[in-house]
Design a protein around this motif. Structure first.
Motif, mmCIF file in Angstrom:
data_model
loop_
_atom_site.group_PDB
_atom_site.id
_atom_site.type_symbol
_atom_site.label_atom_id
_atom_site.label_comp_id
_atom_site.label_asym_id
_atom_site.label_seq_id
_atom_site.Cartn_x
_atom_site.Cartn_y
_atom_site.Cartn_z
ATOM 1 N N GLU A 3 0.819 -1.214 0.000
ATOM 2 C CA GLU A 3 0.000 0.000 0.000
ATOM 3 C C GLU A 3 0.854 1.266 0.000
ATOM 4 O O GLU A 3 0.645 2.181 -0.794
ATOM 5 N N LYS A 4 1.839 1.271 0.909
ATOM 6 C CA LYS A 4 2.653 2.476 1.027
ATOM 7 C C LYS A 4 3.405 2.745 -0.282
ATOM 8 O O LYS A 4 3.471 3.870 -0.759
ATOM 9 N N GLN A 5 3.953 1.658 -0.851
ATOM 10 C CA GLN A 5 4.703 1.816 -2.099
ATOM 11 C C GLN A 5 3.811 2.304 -3.233
ATOM 12 O O GLN A 5 4.221 3.108 -4.060
ATOM 13 N N ILE A 6 2.568 1.820 -3.256
ATOM 14 C CA ILE A 6 1.653 2.241 -4.327
ATOM 15 C C ILE A 6 1.341 3.734 -4.184
ATOM 16 O O ILE A 6 1.387 4.487 -5.162
ATOM 17 N N VAL A 7 1.048 4.143 -2.946
ATOM 18 C CA VAL A 7 0.719 5.558 -2.726
ATOM 19 C C VAL A 7 1.909 6.436 -3.103
ATOM 20 O O VAL A 7 1.770 7.409 -3.863
ATOM 21 N N LEU A 8 3.078 6.060 -2.574
ATOM 22 C CA LEU A 8 4.266 6.871 -2.873
ATOM 23 C C LEU A 8 4.555 6.877 -4.373
ATOM 24 O O LEU A 8 4.886 7.909 -4.942
ATOM 25 N N GLY A 9 4.411 5.705 -4.999
ATOM 26 C CA GLY A 9 4.654 5.607 -6.434
ATOM 27 C C GLY A 9 3.709 6.492 -7.221
ATOM 28 O O GLY A 9 4.122 7.216 -8.134
ATOM 29 N N ALA A 10 2.438 6.464 -6.835
ATOM 30 C CA ALA A 10 1.445 7.268 -7.543
ATOM 31 C C ALA A 10 1.740 8.755 -7.367
ATOM 32 O O ALA A 10 1.663 9.540 -8.320
#
Lengths: 266, 255
Positions: free
Chosen positions: A35-42
């Motif tokens: 989740e964290k990686q997806i948010v940061l990536g986005a």
């Protein structure tokens, strides 16, 4: 066939961002911990792309050759850092890998860009950023992957074939002869994505650039011709970069007295 | 090949290798601790000693697979660093503990060694047969796939491959370590026979004392990167001068 692109407003973009929530929800449900990686990536993607959009507007309007070249140079640096970072484990490794990746990427990408922009697309004026920057971006992304794959694969082949390489050295082989098989395998590994892309394009994948041109209202047959140029261009850049990266990186595994360096030992 | 009669250091006073104050390290670990040593020309020199003594580290210096951190190594009176390294390696062959087979047949394996030299022509069938005979392999092996052979056969192929370059010296790093005792014994007899027929200088790292007893003409006992003692095989193996050697030989009796 001269449709204008349909506008995407900032509000539309927020609706699009809702799609990210799907990925986050699935990650949470399956306990993937992404989740964290997806948010940061986005967030990163959003900030980077918006910044690039404004930068491009500025580069297009100022329309100076040296600004275009500076942008291209910056792109090479970023591609090099990305390719080299994946490989070097220690600072010393990175210091070895960085110039190799940089030279291989620059040579592969620049040669291809010059050929395409002068011989095929006849870009006028020669530095026209509207053509050079997107073309170079596509070439660089490919060259970067080719360099990263070539370096990584050569490293692992040299490690796993250490015995064979040393047996060849012991028979009087030059480092180039002793490392021929690892080099061949590394070059193939770096070429495969480009070769595969050639085979499946239009069937499995509709390339982003072509889709983009069609969405933007271009004649699909012109979009196809552009795409073919791009595919051939990427294949060439890929081959040049892979060959150079492998040839240059190979040297770092040997001493001048044709001995394997210690760092291959593990 | 008229060195065939040379059987030991007394017949050829100039050593094959002369090491002076050789220090070797790897990853901060001391492997050879100021080694000074002559290795005789001709004969079968066995390097013995407990594991970690520096036997393999020493062997790898002799055809410059590695260079020492400090000290000098001479080959027939010439500093190793002054001999072109590829030529040196063709004159000083190396057989590894675990034989590495290249792709293809035994013939192809021998062909690789031929191709790496300056000779343009491929290895003649007669030469392949002669080499296989030297390592006591049946001529039919020429067309077998090297990777499919047994451990002992592979080691013989590695040996034949090292002979393609017509070396003056053959370095062997525990050539029998991966083999069954019986297979190992047969290989040692082949080595002894090969040395007698060709006059090659053989320098062999071994952990099997039996090998040193059966085949060696000269023995060097190493420990902790230093020479404990060196001399005629009969002398060192039967009447060692050093207590440490006696101890090591006694402990290794049942090998």
């Amino acid at each position: 066939m001269d449709a204008h692109p349909i506008d995407i407003s900032w509000l539309d973009l927020i609706f699009a961002a809702a799609l990210i929530l799907v990925a986050i929800a699935l990650s949470a449900y399956q306990k993937l911990g992404l989740e964290k990686q997806i948010v940061l990536g986005a967030l990163r993607a959003t900030v980077q792309l918006i910044a690039v959009g404004y930068l491009l507007v500025w580069v297009f309007t100022t329309d100076r050759w040296w600004i275009v070249l500076a942008v291209l140079a910056l792109m090479v640096v970023v591609a090099t850092v990305t390719a080299a970072r994946r490989q070097g484990k220690t600072a010393r490794d990175r210091a070895t890998v960085f110039p190799i990746a940089g030279f291989a990427i620059l040579a592969g990408a620049a040669l291809t860009l010059v050929y395409v922009s002068t011989v095929i697309v006849h870009v006028q004026p020669w530095y026209s950023p509207r053509y050079l920057i997107p073309l170079f971006g596509m070439i660089l992304a490919n060259a970067m992957n080719a360099a990263a794959l070539a370096l990584e694969r050569l490293q692992s082949e040299m490690e796993s074939r250490r015995g064979e390489v040393e047996a060849l050295l012991a028979l009087g082989a030059t480092p180039g002869q002793a490392a021929a098989e690892p080099m061949r395998r590394a070059t193939i590994a770096a070429m495969i994505p480009a070769v595969n892309a050639l085979a499946v394009v239009g069937i499995v994948s509709l390339p982003g650039m072509m889709t983009g041109q069609i969405l933007a209202g271009a004649d699909p047959t012109l979009a196809v011709r552009y795409q073919l140029v791009v595919m051939f261009m990427l294949t060439a850049a890929n081959a040049i970069t892979a060959a150079l990266a492998v040839a240059l990186y190979r040297r770092t595994f040997f001493t001048p007295a044709a001995q394997l360096r210690v760092r291959v030992a593990v | 090949m008229n060195r065939a009669l040379a059987t030991g250091p007394r017949d050829s006073p100039e050593p094959a290798f002369r090491l002076h104050e050789v220090r070797q390290e790897r990853s901060g670990k001391l492997l050879l601790d100021g080694l000074t040593l002559d290795l005789p020309r001709g004969g079968f020199t066995a390097l013995i000693g407990p594991s970690g003594a520096g036997k393999t580290s020493l062997l790898r210096l002799l055809n410059r697979l590695d260079d020492p951190v400090s000290g000098t190594v001479e080959f027939l009176g010439q500093p190793l660093t002054e001999v072109p390294v590829r030529a040196l390696r063709r004159r000083v062959g190396f057989v590894f503990q675990a034989p590495v087979m290249f792709a293809g047949t035994v013939r192809a394996n021998l062909g690789v060694a031929q191709r790496l030299g300056d000779a343009a022509e491929p290895l003649a069938d007669g030469e392949v047969a002669r080499l296989l005979e030297l390592v006591e392999l049946d001529a039919g092996f020429a067309d077998r796939i090297a990777a499919d052979l047994s451990g002992g056969e592979k080691q013989r192929v590695a040996l034949a491959r090292a002979l393609v370059t017509q070396p003056e010296v053959l370095l062997l790093d525990e050539p029998t370590a991966a083999l069954d005792p019986e297979v190992a014994d047969r290989l040692v007899h082949t080595l002894a026979h090969l040395r007698e027929t060709t006059g090659l200088t053989m320098i062999v790292v071994t952990h099997r004392l039996r090998e040193a007893r059966v085949a060696a003409t000269w023995v060097v006992m190493l420990e902790a990167g230093r020479v404990v003692e060196a001399g005629e095989a009969t002398q060192v193996m039967q009447r060692p001068a050093q207590p440490r050697t006696r101890e090591f030989l006694a402990a290794g009796e049942d090998h």
